[in-house]
Design an enzyme around this catalytic site. Structure first.
Site, PDB file in Angstrom:
ATOM      1  N   SER A 652       0.813  -1.217   0.000  1.00 25.80           N
ATOM      2  CA  SER A 652       0.000   0.000   0.000  1.00 25.80           C
ATOM      3  C   SER A 652       0.846   1.267   0.000  1.00 25.80           C
ATOM      4  O   SER A 652       0.326   2.353  -0.263  1.00 25.80           O
ATOM      5  CB  SER A 652      -0.942   0.011   1.207  1.00 25.80           C
ATOM      6  N   LYS A 695      -6.457   4.791   8.061  1.00 23.63           N
ATOM      7  CA  LYS A 695      -5.311   5.586   7.609  1.00 23.63           C
ATOM      8  C   LYS A 695      -5.662   7.073   7.540  1.00 23.63           C
ATOM      9  O   LYS A 695      -4.899   7.940   8.006  1.00 23.63           O
ATOM     10  CB  LYS A 695      -4.842   5.083   6.249  1.00 23.63           C
TER      11      LYS A 695
END
Length: 796
Positions: A652, A695
């Site tokens: 990611s 996040k």
């Protein structure tokens, strides 16, 4: 320039009007299991098909309600099935140590046990009475007297012959002795020694003749005694049969349809007739010792019936849930008891296991516990393959000890086994255990999400009503139910899905009830649900707050303002127990001339996982495809997560690393008010990642702690927009323009936002737009390639 996401798109709220009630108390409880149509269809198939090997593995993650669902489903299915037969163990009179298993119609096991007890008790009562009766005594005396008269006559004849030959017969411990008579008196051995030798010789000859006649007489006597013994035994059997015959006849008639039971009744009858002295025991003058009492007790115990499975009170097929599937709990055991310092056992101490109790029905086992229990998994497979339950001592099964003990007859097995466990365990067993795919042919896979439709929202609300009604909780008003729906969507990480982790959702309802009760509210409101969620987070987010504090105090270096070359705020996800949270992590790049390519420092230090390494290698492919048409890539680049002391895995951050690399090569600074997440492929497309909500919220909290400037935000993959279900305070900050989210599809879009410069489009001459990011990168790589050639030429 890519447009930022409006506030309405980052959290898909639930309209309370969709609940169609004022409170969940008005809703009808939902009877069906919601959101698991695929799993239920597989369960129905697996439970209905009767072919061998079609046992079921229920695969699902914790909290999806799979165990509760299967139990409820089994209850409904089992009602329509017939109750199975009973099983009893009895003593094997022909092969001691191998108890016989006899099947009985449902409920007849206990009746059979009672009937045998009545037979034994009746025999112990009527047999002594029969043998004490005047009729029996007279018949026995008649037989004995007739023989005694013949015996006396025979002995008198022999004695008379002895007298004529000068002898007399005297009884002794060794039998009849022939004693010589001299002058009318029997003489002793000493006196015989003093006689004349000729006389001694005559006496010896005469004694030998008499001995021959005496032996013949004794043979006749033993024959008479054998005849009388046989006649007395026959008399005893006739009397005993007459006494207990009606008991036995009734039993044979009652169980005439059961050949095994009739055969056992015949054995019992023969054993009684062969051991009449034990039943007709005369009163003893002295108290019997303990060993005699134990021996007598063990003899009579052989006539007991051990009902190992009693389904008399069962309606429908049995359902057994074995949460502790040890070998003994599954297969039963043979208990022992201490007698005179020695452990002893018999067939009455055979205890059933879960397989016996579930035989003819369903057995549900948590597979993880099954695999942890020694011997259980292999023994269960053996039982399913052989279709029989064998009760053995655990050391014998393991092959570590061979001792003489009971070997009960195996019982035929007809059971549907349902294993419940994690999908990873299913995959492990399917690929590593050849027997598994032959014995568990049905997979019922529980999904972790369900579609977010109006129908399912109503079903979800009804499920909340079920929980409230079942547990006595306060019902939810429509706004509170809508908040629970939104919480479910957040658990699903998808705006178009609802989570099927009903255990977690039910916990929020319980906790919200707790706060509503403290406030003495009649119903649970949206504020109570919100408080329950916030308090649940607060109980677990200590580590997150500590990290944010370290960032604020510059112990962990994160910039949320300014610009830096080769430095980007990446976003990571961390998990501590039941709590998952996100946060920023500084990614930096350094470059130099060389041929090492892109070096992953995390990998070199053994802190990077394989997927992360793959993501870094993809960056080389991207640069190769975009910039190496007219020159070799002549660089050595080092990528690192700064202040990262634990393992790093996943791809990611690959777009983050690429942005940092492009910034370093171009010399253009990256705006530090942004954080980035997303994986990238070799074509420059930004791909979806996991944990997007955590996040974004993690970087937002860091920015808020340092003060929101109105310029901060995050770049996420455009394909992750459908996963957004952000916290309400973050949504409000976006609505007020204090925080921004940009959906990115390609690297070019992201680098333009981060640098403020155009990414650059390839021109007909093969170059890029003058002054663009890619133009600067291309020129830098050309320069580095030239320097490397010059350096290598100088060395030559």
């Amino acid at each position: 320039m890519i447009d930022e996401l409006p506030a309405d798109t980052v959290r898909k709220v639930c309209d309370p009007s969709l609940i169609q009630c004022k409170t969940t108390e008005e809703l009808s409880p939902v009877d069906d299991i919601i959101g698991q149509e695929r799993a239920l269809r597989a369960l129905r198939f697996g439970l209905d098909i009767e072919n061998h090997g079609f046992n079921i593995f229920v695969a699902g993650y914790p909290g999806t309600g799979k165990t509760t669902t299967v139990r409820s489903f089994l209850v409904d299915v089992a009602k329509s099935k017939p109750a199975p037969i009973d099983w009893v163990y009895v003593y094997n009179f022909k092969k001691q140590g191998e108890p016989r298993a006899i099947e009985m119609p449902r409920g007849m096991g206990v009746v059979f046990k009672r009937d045998l007890e009545e037979l034994l008790n009746g025999a112990r009562k009527v047999l002594p009475e029969a043998f004490e009766s005047e009729e029996y005594i007279l018949r026995r005396q008649s037989l004995v007297k007739a023989v005694e008269a013949q015996r006396d006559k025979l002995l008198a004849e022999v004695n008379e012959k002895a007298k004529k030959k000068g002898f007399v017969l005297r009884p002794s411990q060794s039998g009849l002795l022939i004693v010589p008579v001299v002058e009318g008196q029997p003489i002793s051995d000493q006196e015989m020694a003093a006689l004349d030798p000729e006389l001694l010789e005559k006496i010896a000859d005469a004694r030998e003749e008499l001995n021959t006649e005496l032996r013949s007489a004794m043979r006749e006597l033993r024959k008479l005694e054998s005849e009388v013994s046989s006649k007395v035994e026959a008399l005893n059997r006739d009397v005993a049969l007459f006494a207990i015959g009606h008991f036995v006849a009734d039993l044979r008639e009652n169980y005439s349809q059961n050949e095994e039971a009739v055969a056992y009744i015949d054995d019992v009858e023969q054993t009684i007739l062969s051991n009449l002295p034990v039943f007709v025991q005369p009163p003893q003058q002295t108290q019997p010792n303990a060993q005699e009492l134990v021996a007598r007790e063990r003899f009579f115990r052989n006539f007991e019936v051990n009902v190992i499975v009693d389904n008399g009170e069962l309606e429908g097929a049995p359902i057994v849930v074995e949460m502790n599937p040890t070998y003994l709990n599954l297969f039963g055991q043979i208990e022992k008891e201490a007698r005179f310092g020695v452990l002893m056992t018999d067939f009455t101490m055979i205890q059933p296991g879960s397989l016996h109790k579930a035989n003819g029905g369903y057995l549900m086992i948590p597979v993880e516990e099954l695999l942890k229990a020694p011997l259980s998994w292999e023994s269960l497979k053996r039982a399913l393959k052989n279709r029989e339950i064998v009760i053995e001592e655990a050391p014998q099964v393991a092959g570590t000890l061979a001792t003489r003990g009971l070997k009960p007859e195996p019982i035929p097995l007809d059971v549907k086994v349902i294993l419940v466990g994690d999908p990873s365990i299913y995959e492990l067993l399917y690929t590593r255990d050849p027997d598994f795919k032959e014995l568990f042919k049905v997979k019922a896979h529980f999904d972790i999400t369900m579609p977010r439709t109006k129908e399912n929202i109503m079903k979800y609300a009804s499920a909340m009503a079920n929980v409230c009604a079942r547990e006595g909780l306060k019902h939810l008003d429509a706004e509170a139910a809508a908040k629970v729906i939104e919480y479910s969507v957040r658990l699903a990480d998808d705006q178009e899905k609802l989570s099927t982790r009903f255990a977690d959702v039910a916990d929020i309802v319980r906790e919200a009830t707790f706060y509503a009760t403290k406030e003495k509210a009649k119903h649970v409101s949206a504020a109570h649900v919100k408080k329950a969620i916030e308090e649940k987070v607060y109980r677990s987010n200590l580590i997150q707050e500590k990290i944010q504090e370290m960032i604020k105090r510059r112990v962990i270096l994160i910039d949320t303002q300014g610009e830096k070359v080769g430095q980007v705020n990446g976003l990571t996800v961390m998990k501590y127990g039941d709590f998952t949270f996100g946060g920023p992590s500084r990614v930096t790049v350094s470059i130099g001339v060389g041929r090492h390519g892109i070096v992953d420092i995390e990998r070199e230090s053994n802190l990077g996982g394989n997927i992360h390494t793959k993501g870094v290698m993809i960056l080389g492919g991207y640069l190769q495809g975009l910039f190496a048409h007219d020159k070799p890539l002549s660089l050595s680049a080092r990528l690192v997560f700064e202040q990262s002391y634990a393992g790093v895995d996943g791809d990611s951050a690959s777009s983050t690393e690429l942005y940092a690399l492009l910034s370093t090569l171009s010399g253009l600074p990256i705006k530090q008010n942004f954080a980035v997440t997303g994986s990238v492929n070799q074509r420059g497309q930004v791909q979806a990642i996991g944990g997007v909500n955590e996040k974004i919220e993690g970087f937002f909290e860091v920015c808020r702690a340092g003060g929101l400037t109105g310029e901060q935000g995050v770049l996420i993959p455009a394909s992750n927009v459908q996963n957004l279900m952000l916290k309400e305070d973050l949504v409000e900050a976006i609505r007020e323009g204090k925080f921004h989210i940009y959906p990115i599809e390609r690297i070019e879009e992201g680098i333009e936002i981060l640098t403020g410069a155009r990414a650059g489009v390839r021109q007909p001459d093969g170059g890029f737009e003058e002054g663009s990011v890619y133009d600067l990168v291309d020129k830098r790589l050309m320069e580095m390639a030239q320097k490397l050639r010059e350096f290598e030429g100088a060395k030559e």
